[in-house]
Write an enzyme that holds these catalytic residues in place. Structure first.
Site, PDB file in Angstrom:
ATOM      1  N   CYS A 110     -31.446 -11.031 -69.159  1.00  0.00           N
ATOM      2  CA  CYS A 110     -30.563 -11.436 -68.162  1.00  0.00           C
ATOM      3  C   CYS A 110     -29.958 -10.092 -67.276  1.00  0.00           C
ATOM      4  O   CYS A 110     -29.302 -10.411 -66.348  1.00  0.00           O
ATOM      5  CB  CYS A 110     -29.789 -12.436 -68.336  1.00  0.00           C
ATOM      6  SG  CYS A 110     -30.616 -13.836 -69.048  1.00  0.00           S
ATOM      7  N   HIS A 245     -23.756 -12.086 -63.462  1.00  0.00           N
ATOM      8  CA  HIS A 245     -24.862 -12.883 -64.023  1.00  0.00           C
ATOM      9  C   HIS A 245     -24.557 -14.485 -64.002  1.00  0.00           C
ATOM     10  O   HIS A 245     -23.487 -14.744 -64.492  1.00  0.00           O
ATOM     11  CB  HIS A 245     -25.358 -12.424 -65.216  1.00  0.00           C
ATOM     12  CG  HIS A 245     -26.490 -13.407 -65.942  1.00  0.00           C
ATOM     13  ND1 HIS A 245     -27.479 -13.874 -65.281  1.00  0.00           N
ATOM     14  CD2 HIS A 245     -26.671 -13.776 -67.261  1.00  0.00           C
ATOM     15  CE1 HIS A 245     -28.351 -14.778 -66.026  1.00  0.00           C
ATOM     16  NE2 HIS A 245     -27.673 -14.590 -67.246  1.00  0.00           N
ATOM     17  N   ASN A 275     -29.300 -20.697 -64.443  1.00  0.00           N
ATOM     18  CA  ASN A 275     -29.571 -19.207 -64.899  1.00  0.00           C
ATOM     19  C   ASN A 275     -31.215 -18.819 -64.662  1.00  0.00           C
ATOM     20  O   ASN A 275     -32.075 -19.311 -65.153  1.00  0.00           O
ATOM     21  CB  ASN A 275     -29.266 -19.295 -66.332  1.00  0.00           C
ATOM     22  CG  ASN A 275     -29.467 -17.868 -66.947  1.00  0.00           C
ATOM     23  OD1 ASN A 275     -29.900 -16.971 -66.462  1.00  0.00           O
ATOM     24  ND2 ASN A 275     -28.956 -17.636 -68.430  1.00  0.00           N
TER      25      ASN A 275
HETATM   26  O1  UT7 Z   1     -28.379 -15.764 -69.801  1.00  0.00           O
HETATM   27  C1  UT7 Z   1     -27.643 -15.296 -70.805  1.00  0.00           C
HETATM   28  C2  UT7 Z   1     -28.043 -16.130 -72.038  1.00  0.00           C
HETATM   29  N1  UT7 Z   1     -27.521 -17.510 -71.911  1.00  0.00           N
HETATM   30  C3  UT7 Z   1     -26.028 -17.886 -71.916  1.00  0.00           C
HETATM   31  O2  UT7 Z   1     -25.337 -17.105 -71.551  1.00  0.00           O
HETATM   32  C4  UT7 Z   1     -25.546 -19.158 -72.423  1.00  0.00           C
HETATM   33  C5  UT7 Z   1     -24.457 -19.095 -73.122  1.00  0.00           C
HETATM   34  N2  UT7 Z   1     -24.051 -20.316 -73.646  1.00  0.00           N
HETATM   35  C6  UT7 Z   1     -23.616 -21.525 -73.020  1.00  0.00           C
HETATM   36  O3  UT7 Z   1     -23.714 -21.614 -71.943  1.00  0.00           O
HETATM   37  C7  UT7 Z   1     -23.206 -22.802 -73.880  1.00  0.00           C
HETATM   38  O4  UT7 Z   1     -22.984 -22.569 -75.098  1.00  0.00           O
HETATM   39  C8  UT7 Z   1     -24.315 -23.792 -73.653  1.00  0.00           C
HETATM   40  C9  UT7 Z   1     -24.474 -24.429 -72.379  1.00  0.00           C
HETATM   41  C10 UT7 Z   1     -25.681 -23.428 -74.137  1.00  0.00           C
HETATM   42  C11 UT7 Z   1     -23.970 -25.144 -74.654  1.00  0.00           C
HETATM   43  O5  UT7 Z   1     -22.555 -25.384 -74.225  1.00  0.00           O
HETATM   44  P1  UT7 Z   1     -21.574 -25.782 -75.243  1.00  0.00           P
HETATM   45  O6  UT7 Z   1     -20.220 -26.062 -74.740  1.00  0.00           O
HETATM   46  O7  UT7 Z   1     -21.273 -24.493 -76.044  1.00  0.00           O
HETATM   47  O8  UT7 Z   1     -22.071 -26.659 -76.229  1.00  0.00           O
HETATM   48  P2  UT7 Z   1     -22.262 -26.923 -77.844  1.00  0.00           P
HETATM   49  O9  UT7 Z   1     -23.592 -26.104 -78.265  1.00  0.00           O
HETATM   50  O10 UT7 Z   1     -20.972 -26.425 -78.554  1.00  0.00           O
HETATM   51  O11 UT7 Z   1     -22.339 -28.184 -78.019  1.00  0.00           O
HETATM   52  C12 UT7 Z   1     -21.363 -29.368 -77.836  1.00  0.00           C
HETATM   53  C13 UT7 Z   1     -22.222 -30.719 -77.919  1.00  0.00           C
HETATM   54  C14 UT7 Z   1     -22.926 -30.987 -79.121  1.00  0.00           C
HETATM   55  O12 UT7 Z   1     -22.858 -32.125 -79.461  1.00  0.00           O
HETATM   56  P3  UT7 Z   1     -21.925 -32.566 -80.838  1.00  0.00           P
HETATM   57  O13 UT7 Z   1     -22.440 -31.946 -82.031  1.00  0.00           O
HETATM   58  O14 UT7 Z   1     -20.569 -32.312 -80.504  1.00  0.00           O
HETATM   59  O15 UT7 Z   1     -22.310 -34.204 -81.059  1.00  0.00           O
HETATM   60  C15 UT7 Z   1     -24.339 -30.767 -78.417  1.00  0.00           C
HETATM   61  O16 UT7 Z   1     -25.398 -31.202 -79.098  1.00  0.00           O
HETATM   62  O17 UT7 Z   1     -23.012 -31.006 -76.609  1.00  0.00           O
HETATM   63  C16 UT7 Z   1     -24.222 -31.213 -77.218  1.00  0.00           C
HETATM   64  N3  UT7 Z   1     -25.118 -30.880 -76.180  1.00  0.00           N
HETATM   65  C17 UT7 Z   1     -25.499 -31.660 -75.044  1.00  0.00           C
HETATM   66  N4  UT7 Z   1     -25.035 -32.994 -74.651  1.00  0.00           N
HETATM   67  C18 UT7 Z   1     -25.534 -33.308 -73.360  1.00  0.00           C
HETATM   68  C19 UT7 Z   1     -25.642 -29.913 -76.247  1.00  0.00           C
HETATM   69  N5  UT7 Z   1     -26.616 -29.624 -75.023  1.00  0.00           N
HETATM   70  C20 UT7 Z   1     -26.391 -30.860 -74.155  1.00  0.00           C
HETATM   71  C21 UT7 Z   1     -26.790 -31.303 -73.219  1.00  0.00           C
HETATM   72  N6  UT7 Z   1     -26.569 -32.498 -72.774  1.00  0.00           N
HETATM   73  N7  UT7 Z   1     -27.821 -30.974 -72.220  1.00  0.00           N
END
Ligand code: UT7
Length: 318
Positions: A110, A245, A275
């Site tokens: 990216c 980005h 993204n």
């Molecule tokens: O391009 C460069 C590379 N990529 C990035 O820059 C991405 C960087 N990371 C992120 O943008 C975020 O970490 C994510 C969007 C990937 C995830 O968001 P988060 O706020 O860090 O969520 P998390 O992984 O801490 O998960 C929180 C909760 C979890 O549920 P529990 O365990 O708390 O019950 C996940 O299972 O959100 C849940 N979850 C979802 N819920 C609904 C994860 N994905 C989803 C989803 N819909 N799509």
């Protein structure tokens, strides 16, 4: 130093997939995606390959610059989702445009658009007769997503962005960094097994530790912007726009908080496209220009981060 951006262009495939559409496929919902990522919809290719989208953005950038493909001295492209490893996306774009110049692809995930600009600067320095270089980021991310993994398939989108660079004085400073390793973001290639290969392979989709990536990204953006400002004896008031980005709106907001600056400096269009990896910065730059809010002579910082882990930023005078 080295070049000015004289034209920009972008292309996204027509099919828009909303968060509600995705909720039909995986266990997710519009509220979670909107709040946690900032995406409302993304474009997904139904028929077009990566290089077709790249060539369309490239042609739009050439038209914007008033430059013919035959007048290019080099094409530099980036992609993590090209339809072929060889020919490279740069060679495919060259062919589709009817250009005759050399063409080369690089991969910095990216962050790649920043690495394209840096490489273009090096080519301008090496070849004193080069006048114009085309840079293109093109991605069909939908082809490298695990559509059963809700933590990745809701984030990304397809698209391409391009810029025409002309020898000049607009590329003022840059910073490029890599913290190598494959445990945070990884996209394994599909390679067949020989009769002798005994190792298990990961699926050829994006594997990402979201929270680790998030923390790394916030720190990288803040550090890179601080470095560019300090090294050039500038304050944030000297900068008209920051084009980051578009990975997660909250990453951009957290970085602003860390820098102690207003989020209004940041151009954001993630809500429409998600993204798009290497295409995200040139697409955002193009939309910023099209909005009429970018003036010639403005100082702008472009910054990006991603798999590698790679991050980079540059200071340009538009
Ligand atoms: O391009 C460069 C590379 N990529 C990035 O820059 C991405 C960087 N990371 C992120 O943008 C975020 O970490 C994510 C969007 C990937 C995830 O968001 P988060 O706020 O860090 O969520 P998390 O992984 O801490 O998960 C929180 C909760 C979890 O549920 P529990 O365990 O708390 O019950 C996940 O299972 O959100 C849940 N979850 C979802 N819920 C609904 C994860 N994905 C989803 C989803 N819909 N799509």
């Amino acid at each position: 130093m080295s070049f000015r951006i004289i034209g920009t262009g972008m292309y996204v495939p027509p099919k828009a997939v909303t968060n509600d559409d995705l909720a039909q496929i995986v266990d997710t919902n519009d509220e979670w995606i909107s709040k946690r990522v900032g995406v409302k919809e993304r474009r997904v290719s139904e028929t077009e390959f990566t290089s077709e989208m790249g060539a369309k953005a490239a042609q739009a950038a050439l038209d914007d610059a008033g430059v013919k493909a035959q007048d290019l001295d080099m094409i530099l492209a980036a992609s993590v989702s090209g339809e072929t490893v060889s020919p490279s996306m740069a060679c495919m774009v060259q062919h589709r445009l009817g250009a005759t110049c050399p063409a080369m692809e690089l991969n910095a995930a990216c962050a790649a658009f920043l690495y394209l600009l840096e490489t273009a600067a090096a080519f301008f320095a090496l070849h004193k007769d080069y006048k114009r270089i085309l840079v293109v980021g093109c991605e069909r991310m939908s082809g490298i997503l695990d559509w059963t993994d809700r933590s990745t398939c809701v984030i990304f989108g397809d698209g391409s962005g391009a810029a025409v660079l002309e020898r000049g004085e607009g590329y003022l400073d840059s910073v490029i960094t890599v913290k190598g390793g494959d445990d945070v973001i990884k996209i394994p290639h599909f390679l067949g097994c020989s009769p002798f290969f005994k190792t298990e392979q990961d699926t050829p989709y994006i594997h990402m530790k979201g929270q680790e990536t998030f923390k790394y990204a916030v720190t990288a953006i803040a550090q890179d912007i601080t470095t560019l400002l300090e090294r050039n004896h500038l304050t944030i008031d000297d900068i008209a726009w920051i084009v980051p980005h578009q990975a997660n709106k909250r990453i951009i907001d957290f970085a602003c908080h860390k820098l102690g600056i207003s989020t209004e400096k940041m151009f954001v269009n993630i809500e429409k496209y998600g993204n798009t990896s290497s295409a995200s910065v040139p697409m955002a730059l193009h939309e910023l220009k099209e909005s009429g809010k970018l003036q010639r002579g403005d100082k702008v910082i472009l910054c990006a981060f991603g798999g590698g882990l790679s991050n980079a930023a540059c200071l340009i005078e538009y």
